[in-house]
Scaffold this motif. Structure first.
Motif, PDB file in Angstrom:
ATOM      1  N   ASP A  74      43.667 118.997 -64.324  1.00  0.00           N
ATOM      2  CA  ASP A  74      42.690 118.761 -63.263  1.00  0.00           C
ATOM      3  C   ASP A  74      42.063 120.050 -62.752  1.00  0.00           C
ATOM      4  OD1 ASP A  74      41.280 117.032 -61.569  1.00  0.00           O
ATOM      5  OD2 ASP A  74      42.686 117.360 -59.928  1.00  0.00           O
TER       6      ASP A  74
ATOM      7  N   PHE B 160      41.699 116.564 -67.379  1.00  0.00           N
ATOM      8  CA  PHE B 160      42.610 115.648 -66.703  1.00  0.00           C
ATOM      9  C   PHE B 160      42.880 114.397 -67.532  1.00  0.00           C
ATOM     10  CE2 PHE B 160      43.205 112.025 -63.786  1.00  0.00           C
ATOM     11  CZ  PHE B 160      44.368 112.429 -63.151  1.00  0.00           C
TER      12      PHE B 160
ATOM     13  N   THR C 230      44.461 104.561 -62.990  1.00  0.00           N
ATOM     14  CA  THR C 230      45.683 104.823 -63.757  1.00  0.00           C
ATOM     15  C   THR C 230      46.526 103.557 -63.895  1.00  0.00           C
ATOM     16  OG1 THR C 230      45.723 107.120 -62.977  1.00  0.00           O
ATOM     17  CG2 THR C 230      47.775 106.232 -63.871  1.00  0.00           C
TER      18      THR C 230
ATOM     19  N   THR D 238      49.443 117.861 -66.156  1.00  0.00           N
ATOM     20  CA  THR D 238      48.375 117.065 -65.554  1.00  0.00           C
ATOM     21  C   THR D 238      47.693 117.818 -64.414  1.00  0.00           C
ATOM     22  OG1 THR D 238      49.724 115.116 -66.071  1.00  0.00           O
ATOM     23  CG2 THR D 238      47.798 114.763 -64.713  1.00  0.00           C
TER      24      THR D 238
ATOM     25  N   ALA E  26      50.643 111.628 -70.633  1.00  0.00           N
ATOM     26  CA  ALA E  26      51.617 111.078 -69.691  1.00  0.00           C
ATOM     27  C   ALA E  26      51.867 109.593 -69.951  1.00  0.00           C
ATOM     28  CB  ALA E  26      51.131 111.288 -68.256  1.00  0.00           C
TER      29      ALA E  26
ATOM     30  N   ALA F  85      45.351 114.916 -70.303  1.00  0.00           N
ATOM     31  CA  ALA F  85      46.723 115.021 -69.798  1.00  0.00           C
ATOM     32  C   ALA F  85      47.255 113.647 -69.396  1.00  0.00           C
ATOM     33  CB  ALA F  85      46.762 115.974 -68.604  1.00  0.00           C
ATOM     34  N   VAL F  86      46.397 112.800 -68.847  1.00  0.00           N
ATOM     35  CA  VAL F  86      46.816 111.447 -68.468  1.00  0.00           C
ATOM     36  C   VAL F  86      47.212 110.647 -69.704  1.00  0.00           C
ATOM     37  CG1 VAL F  86      46.048 109.247 -67.489  1.00  0.00           C
ATOM     38  CG2 VAL F  86      45.468 111.387 -66.344  1.00  0.00           C
TER      39      VAL F  86
ATOM     40  N   ALA G 243      49.497 114.601 -59.394  1.00  0.00           N
ATOM     41  CA  ALA G 243      48.814 115.796 -59.908  1.00  0.00           C
ATOM     42  C   ALA G 243      47.501 116.032 -59.170  1.00  0.00           C
ATOM     43  CB  ALA G 243      48.557 115.638 -61.403  1.00  0.00           C
TER      44      ALA G 243
ATOM     45  N   PRO H 242      49.863 111.083 -62.573  1.00  0.00           N
ATOM     46  CA  PRO H 242      48.467 111.519 -62.418  1.00  0.00           C
ATOM     47  C   PRO H 242      48.015 111.566 -60.960  1.00  0.00           C
ATOM     48  CG  PRO H 242      48.647 109.924 -64.205  1.00  0.00           C
ATOM     49  CD  PRO H 242      49.950 109.913 -63.471  1.00  0.00           C
TER      50      PRO H 242
END
Length: 217
Positions: A57, A75, A124, A53, A82, A78-79, A98, A95
């Protein structure tokens, strides 16, 4: 205290409150997708997702829009990973952590970094809440999970866009509605394709890891 600093403080408080509220609501919910990574230790998975993450970014992809070039980070992708692979309580803070690490690495402005942390914390929290509510823990990579991700990412994007528009209005930017309109179009274009692409990639990975158990056909 200036109006902008007050706004940033409110955003940080709102993001923190949402994170705590969602953590209490979801309790000990496990990951949405667990079979694909059940060979990794929880600690290795957590550290790996945090690093991924952070990289998401920091890495930018240039996108041409007419005569202008915009930089999009990875980003959000990657979120998504996760939220799918981590338990709910870890997917909430990874997140945000990160972004904090990336802000230090890139030496971003402290006020801007604080706003980003608060805004992303709220976004998030909404994403995790929607995905876990609609899909549930250990739901796997089915159509229900994809639908939950699409709905969650729409909420995630809306929270970010609203926060950005409010900041632009506070600083007197007359293009606030223009930014919101363009950002909404971009979010709608990218949300579903990004989720489906990630889903297909996870299916291929699962088939490679153990085709007999995880293969999709």
């Amino acid at each position: 205290m200036s109006a902008l600093r007050r706004l940033v403080l409110l955003v940080v408080l709102a993001g923190t409150a949402l994170q705590v509220a969602v953590a209490l609501v979801l309790g000990g919910n496990g990951p949405v997708v667990s079979a694909v990574v059940d060979r990794l230790t929880p600690y290795a998975l957590l550290v790996g997702m945090l690093l991924l993450t952070v990289a998401g970014d920091l890495v930018c992809v240039p996108v041409r829009r007419g005569e202008q070039t915009e930089e999009l980070t990875l980003f959000e992708a990657a979120v998504v990973a996760a939220v799918l692979l981590l338990p709910a309580h870890e997917a909430l803070w990874v997140p945000v952590a990160a972004i904090a690490i990336a802000s230090v690495v890139q030496r971003r402005d402290p006020l801007k970094s604080a706003f980003n942390l608060g805004n992303q914390a709220a976004a998030t929290a909404l994403l995790v809440l929607v995905v876990h509510t609609l899909a549930g823990a250990d739901a796997g990579l089915g159509g229900r999970t994809v639908a939950a991700l699409v709905a969650g990412l729409l909420a995630f994007g809306a929270a970010n866009l609203v926060g950005l528009m409010i900041v632009l209005r506070v600083v007197g930017d007359s293009d606030a509605h223009h930014v919101l309109r363009d950002g909404t179009r971009l979010a709608l274009i990218m949300t579903a394709p990004m989720v489906v692409t990630h889903w297909i990639n996870m299916q291929y990975h699962a088939s490679t890891v153990d085709n007999r158990r995880y293969g999709s056909g």
